[in-house]
Design a protein around this motif. Sequence first.
Motif: not given
Lengths: 471, 265
Positions: A194, A256-257, A260, A262
């Motif tokens: 990330a 997701y938060r 990040s 996909k």
Amino acid sequence: MDLMRKLELLADAAKYDVACTSSGSDRGAVRGRLGATQAAGCCHSFTPDGRCISLLKVLMTNVCAYDCAYCSSRCSNEVERAAFQPRELADLTIEFYRRNYIEGLFLSSGVLSTPDYTTELMIECLRILREEYGFRGYIHAKTVPGTSPELVDVMGRLVDRLSVNLELPSQESLALLAPQKSRQQILAPMRQIAESVAESKETRALARRRNTFYSGGIQRAVGDRPFAPAGQSTQMIVGASPESDFQILSLSAALYRSLSLKRVFFSAYTPVNDDARLPRTDAVQLNREHRLYQADWLLRFYQFDVSEIIDEGSPFLDPDVDPKANWALNHLECFPVEVNTAPYEMLLRVPGIGVRGAQSIVRARRTAQLREQELRKLGIAYKRARFFITCNGSYAGGGVAFEHDALRMQLASPIRGGRHGRRADHVLPGQLSLFEGESFASKAPAVPALPPREKALAEERDALLPEWSMR
Amino acid sequence: MSSAQAYPLQDVAYLYDGTLEGLLSAVFLAYERHEDPIDVVREDEYEPRLLQSAIPVETDFDRANRVRRGVERACGRAAFTAIVRASTCEGYDTGAIVYRFVRYAMSRPESMRSMPILEELANPAVADLLRLVKHAGNESERMRQFVRFSHLENGVWFARVNPNANVVPLIMGYFAARLNDQPFIIYDEAHHLAGVYDGRSWQLVAGDAVSVPPATDHDRQMQEAWKRFYDALAVDARYNPELRRHFMPVRLWRNLTELEPRAAR
Ligand code: SF4
């Protein structure tokens, strides 16, 4: 062992890995070099079960030093073992690519002697492809848990997408079912990826920024290759361990938060081994997997929060009503909404109106009053939507009481299907329309030349053809 | 245009040769003759109607080009691109839909000009065209997915396709870019049209007769490898042929390597 047999074994061992997508990377062609990628990806074939085949998805080797309970390649199983030579696999990728069989390579591996040794083999194959052959197609690689960060970094610069499998939704389950893998081993590379992706985006953007008025500007050379420009995804197995949908969805929302990601893929547990630690069942929870994808969809495209979809009190998704309809039924005070004036965000919440439908409505109503007739043409599921909307003030959901139970009867869409296969009543009916009747599917934009939508569409399609499978 | 009748005619059909240039020449003719044809049809498909006069249209690149420039000036590049895509569709009314769209595009009220014409979804002239654009887009995407090249003994890569719209011209650029170091031919057996890329640029060649030299031995091995790979991926527990047919229509199977009958192993 001949190449054919190897290919068979190593494809077979990889097929339970989810996510054969080739999206998220847009790399134009260059004269004299083979390959390009398109943001939306491309499915080149479909298996008899309707899953997308986009990439040459194989293991580098199915030899494995680990012993994960759910995996057919685990060391305690007696299966035929094989390994690709790096060049052999690179050549095969090129040959398939030239015939338009695939968009590129999806490479993961069992642990051959040590994680670092395995990763070096994988890197050698990718290096041949990228550097020697100048291959510009798509590459997705899975890191081997326990690989050193330096090698993760090298790999990240050779691929479009780099991912780490979460495997199971909790630490306890991981300890029980995949004893050689630790949470730390999984999360550390996820974080590293990330950060590297973000950093690489930033430096490249800076280097590209215009800094003079002279035409063309002065470009600082961007030396490095970008780090995994298509980002990372992950997958977890659902149904091999006791976690609830609530836990699973909270976890994916967090991923997701904070990282990040996909995509988070869910994979209904499919029994391949006899093992006392695993549920004793022959059923594959495909219906549950389907509802989880619907919920995941709401998180990513419909601006829903996990707490709106599910709560600890009833921690499993409703098998009879999809999660979006469920929300609407519990929030009847927000409906009906007037399609000619309602804000986009509210249109998105109407059962039967999808992302494309809502976008079309917003565009079409600028030039015309929308009535039923126009609405039907805009790719929405009018049969469902009519209970929750008015058109020019008139309500067409008459005949059904506007209250929870009556509407629930109308919206109930138990996952039908299952005419085939040995677990017939669990077969997934269709991936095309995640919510009954809503149209997301089109691969080409209905309306050309809408650049901002391109990305949404790419993601949409990515999610639409989730090519899920299980491990 | 060798009609002896006086014009403008009331009920008239224009017959064009099936090409984009022919279609645009027909549009030009309508302006020239101050006519409003009911049908604009490929000449080989025309079904005469009672009391309708049929006018054959001569394809004229310069006239077609004037229509293109007119559309681009009035409504922008995207509008013309949409016309190109739409014109690849089969169907009796394709020509008429394109014609009506151009008519509307050239006569849009001033008040609408601030909005791109392709966003006027509620206007039938636009909606009809967009329906064709979408169809052509879907079929092009299918070709991007399902074209299968094989390597012939003469060094050329060859693919045979049978799309339900004449989309080879729409996909050549895509393949010529990503496979730019391999000369290839995509032959559309349904529309008798070949897209030929020679390693530098591509062009279209119309024709029925294609003689294709045999594939190399190595190519046959690779086809076999691809079939093995395909077979290895099936997951029994999820068998769902309807879903596969949905994504990969049966009409396209005959040109898909992986769905060819298997030789006994
Ligand atoms: S899941 Fe991966 S690490 Fe675990 S046994 Fe299978 S191949 Fe080895």
